[in-house]
Design an enzyme around this catalytic site. Structure first.
Site, short mmCIF file in Angstrom:
data_model
loop_
_atom_site.label_atom_id
_atom_site.label_comp_id
_atom_site.label_asym_id
_atom_site.label_seq_id
_atom_site.Cartn_x
_atom_site.Cartn_y
_atom_site.Cartn_z
N LYS A 1 0.87 -1.33 0.10
CA LYS A 1 -0.03 0.09 -0.06
C LYS A 1 1.06 1.33 -0.07
CE LYS A 1 -2.66 0.82 3.56
NZ LYS A 1 -2.18 -0.38 4.45
N THR B 1 3.89 1.39 -0.76
CA THR B 1 4.78 1.41 -2.18
C THR B 1 3.96 1.97 -3.24
OG1 THR B 1 5.89 -0.65 -1.42
CG2 THR B 1 5.97 0.09 -3.67
N ARG C 1 1.97 8.20 7.06
CA ARG C 1 2.48 8.21 8.42
C ARG C 1 3.55 8.14 8.83
NH1 ARG C 1 -1.21 3.16 10.06
NH2 ARG C 1 -0.47 2.81 7.97
N LYS D 1 6.77 -6.11 11.55
CA LYS D 1 5.91 -5.52 10.12
C LYS D 1 6.91 -4.80 9.53
CE LYS D 1 2.15 -2.50 9.21
NZ LYS D 1 2.94 -1.34 8.71
N ALA E 1 -3.94 1.42 12.61
CA ALA E 1 -5.41 1.18 12.07
C ALA E 1 -6.20 0.04 12.77
CB ALA E 1 -5.51 1.18 10.69
N PHE F 1 -3.82 -0.71 6.80
CA PHE F 1 -4.16 -2.00 6.84
C PHE F 1 -5.33 -1.94 5.56
CE2 PHE F 1 -2.77 -2.21 11.16
CZ PHE F 1 -1.69 -3.08 11.09
N PHE G 1 4.24 -8.54 -8.58
CA PHE G 1 5.26 -9.37 -8.16
C PHE G 1 6.06 -10.16 -9.10
CE2 PHE G 1 3.85 -8.03 -4.12
CZ PHE G 1 4.88 -8.35 -3.10
N TRP H 1 7.22 -1.07 -7.65
CA TRP H 1 8.30 -1.69 -6.91
C TRP H 1 9.58 -1.85 -7.87
CZ3 TRP H 1 12.19 -5.44 -6.93
CH2 TRP H 1 12.81 -5.45 -5.41
#
Length: 556
Positions: free
Chosen positions: A72, A74, A95, A106, A274, A302, A382, A410
């Site tokens: 998210k 990224t 954030r 995480k 969150a 999230f 990916f 990415w």
């Protein structure tokens, strides 16, 4: 061998922060330097840009997170870079990372690959000291509260009904429940206490929802800290320390400016989780970004069941914000996990499982549609995604009339988001009838049931005996008209973290309620959500090091 996020970030060519600021019209007088590449922004910028029309607001959310990763942050960074590549003046609002997850499991919140915010090491460690200020502010309240009881207890505070906890920006399960004041009487009142992680402190929520320094001070004063022996609430303002607290927070309230790998401006400020808080960066950061950019890309923590719901029902309500578009991020890997594939088998092609996992994506799309907002699905690609899986997912989106874009941020940064950026810019031009999904005048039970049924897909909500007693008290105290901030596990639409996909006919159990009067909402705790996480068996801290030249390794 692919480079790590840290290696990519360390190779970046950063612009001096004043040059990044100039891109959005910020002059040197409104910058407070924290080294060469990060700065605080003056709150005077609001006055100077008061007459300027707000830019377009784009919210990035996602499906329920899995160990497979969704990307998210990224996507947020890459989309911002992509919009800038299209010539659209865009500011990213994110954030701040918490040190607990950084050293735990995480990870940080700076994006990844070639879609990152830099300086990455600074951002994920002490940054500009905001987390430390919040921790200090929180713990000054605790110190003054315990000192007040020790020094005669003029407010008649019941030590067994102190609701305020200490905090620490670290995952430390041993501090969840503690006893303090042990030993001689000079050590203070003996009572039970506990710690929250800093991002779960109400001080963080207050910082992120304040509109000015004076509003921050007033909100800090409104925070509930205890009840007296007569059952009456005791607030921070009763201790007469809100001025001292605001003093601690006078710099922390100012948004932070950094840059992406492509040297575009990113405002990074505030960081409530969150799953246990409201999950959005500060209102000040978002509103300032809207004055500085023609487009603003921000994210909520999230999945859409947590971060997006709170962004739309709490933050937008308080800030009078109206989003123009929502991006819902998913990965083929994560969809396969929601479709029943074990984590270790996610690299194997499995079209059937991926399509089964689309039920989770469908529910989050449904949630955004209930807020009457235009959306697009961003498939974060990916290397392990196969042509058959990509084609099947594209066909699923077409068959169900869901606009989508394959994102390669990415690997390619902003270049990998050009298609997504153009489509997002297009849907930003659509009119929408955005509105929160509940009215604050409804009862506490009704608001919780609305969120559980409309957003999670639950059949029913059960309130424990303790929660029912708390609701009765809150009704008597006039707190029942506040918005609701649900504390729920992030990995599932239900309150059972192990249930993937899109469960049906389940019940949400509300076990406890906590009033965040300064922030302006009621927290409803479900399941086993902890406000002080623990470290995993192999914390990330074990893999980190620094050499004699100050070169950091192992930070993602």
């Amino acid at each position: 061998m692919a480079k790590t996020d840290l290696e990519i970030a360390q190779e970046a060519t950063m612009l001096p922060i004043q040059d990044v600021a100039k891109k959005v019209g910020i002059q040197e007088d409104d910058i407070e330097y924290y080294g060469k590449y990060k700065a605080k922004l003056s709150l005077d910028l609001f006055k100077k840009n008061k007459e300027k029309e707000d830019g377009k607001l784009i919210l990035v959310t996602a499906i329920n997170p899995t160990k497979a990763g969704e990307g998210k942050s990224t996507t947020t960074v890459g989309l911002g870079d992509g919009l800038n590549r299209l010539g659209k003046k865009t500011v990213i609002a994110l954030r701040e990372p918490s040190l607990g997850p950084v050293f735990g499991l995480k990870g940080g919140a700076a994006g990844g690959g070639y879609a990152q915010v830099v300086p990455m090491e600074d951002l994920n460690l002490h940054f500009t000291g905001d987390m430390h200020a919040i921790t200090t502010c929180n713990n000054l309240i605790s110190a003054c509260l315990d000192n007040h009881m020790h020094q005669g207890n003029e407010l008649n505070i019941d030590p067994e009904r102190v609701t305020w906890k200490r905090c620490l920006d670290m995952n430390d399960r041993t501090l969840r429940q503690i006893e303090i004041g042990l030993g001689p009487k000079s050590n203070g009142i003996e009572r039970k206490d506990g710690f929250n992680i800093t991002v779960a402190s109400e001080v963080m929520a207050v910082l992120c929802l304040s509109s000015s320094l004076m509003d921050l001070k007033e909100r800090l004063g409104r925070m509930l800290i205890a009840y007296n022996y007569d059952g009456e609430p005791v607030y921070v303002k009763d201790l007469k320390i809100e001025g001292a607290l605001a003093l601690i927070m006078k710099d922390a309230i100012k948004p932070n400016l950094v840059q992406t790998l492509e040297n575009n401006p990113a405002i990074v400020h505030g960081g409530p989780f969150a799953n246990i808080a409201h999950g959005c960066n500060s209102l000040l950061a978002t509103k300032l970004a809207l004055k500085l950019g023609d487009y603003v890309v921000t994210e909520a923590g999230f999945g859409a069941d947590l971060g997006a719901e709170k962004f739309l029902d709490i933050k937008c309500r308080f800030g009078n914000l109206k989003p123009n578009a929502v991006v819902i991020v998913a990965t083929i890997r994560a969809l396969k996990q929601h479709g029943g594939v074990e984590f270790e088998n996610l690299k194997e092609e499995n079209v059937e499982a991926m399509l089964a996992g689309c039920a989770n994506l469908e529910k989050h799309i449904d949630t955004i549609q209930q807020f009457h907002l235009p959306y697009i699905v961003a498939i974060n690609e990916f290397a392990s995604d196969t042509p058959k899986e990509i084609e099947a997912l594209e066909n699923w989106c077409k068959e169900n009339n869901h606009p989508m874009s394959l994102s390669q941020v990415w690997a390619k940064g902003g270049e990998g988001a050009l298609d997504l950026a153009q489509k997002v810019a297009d849907i930003c031009e659509q009119d929408n009838d955005f509105a929160p999904i509940y009215d604050t005048s409804a009862s506490i039970e009704s608001k919780i049931e609305t969120i559980a049924q409309k957003v999670y897909g639950a059949k029913d909500v059960v309130f424990t005996e303790e929660a029912q007693k708390q609701i009765q008290i809150y009704n008597e105290l006039g707190w029942d008209k506040l918005p609701i901030c649900m504390a729920k596990c992030q990995t599932s639409l239900s309150d059972n973290a192990k249930i993937y996909g899109a469960p049906k006919d389940f019940t949400i159990t509300v076990r406890e309620l906590r009033p965040s009067i300064g922030a302006g909402f009621i927290v409803a705790l479900t399941g086993n959500v902890m406000t002080m996480p623990g470290l995993p068996k192999h914390p990330a801290a074990l893999d980190m090091d620094i050499d004699e030249e100050g070169h950091i390794v192992g930070l993602f």
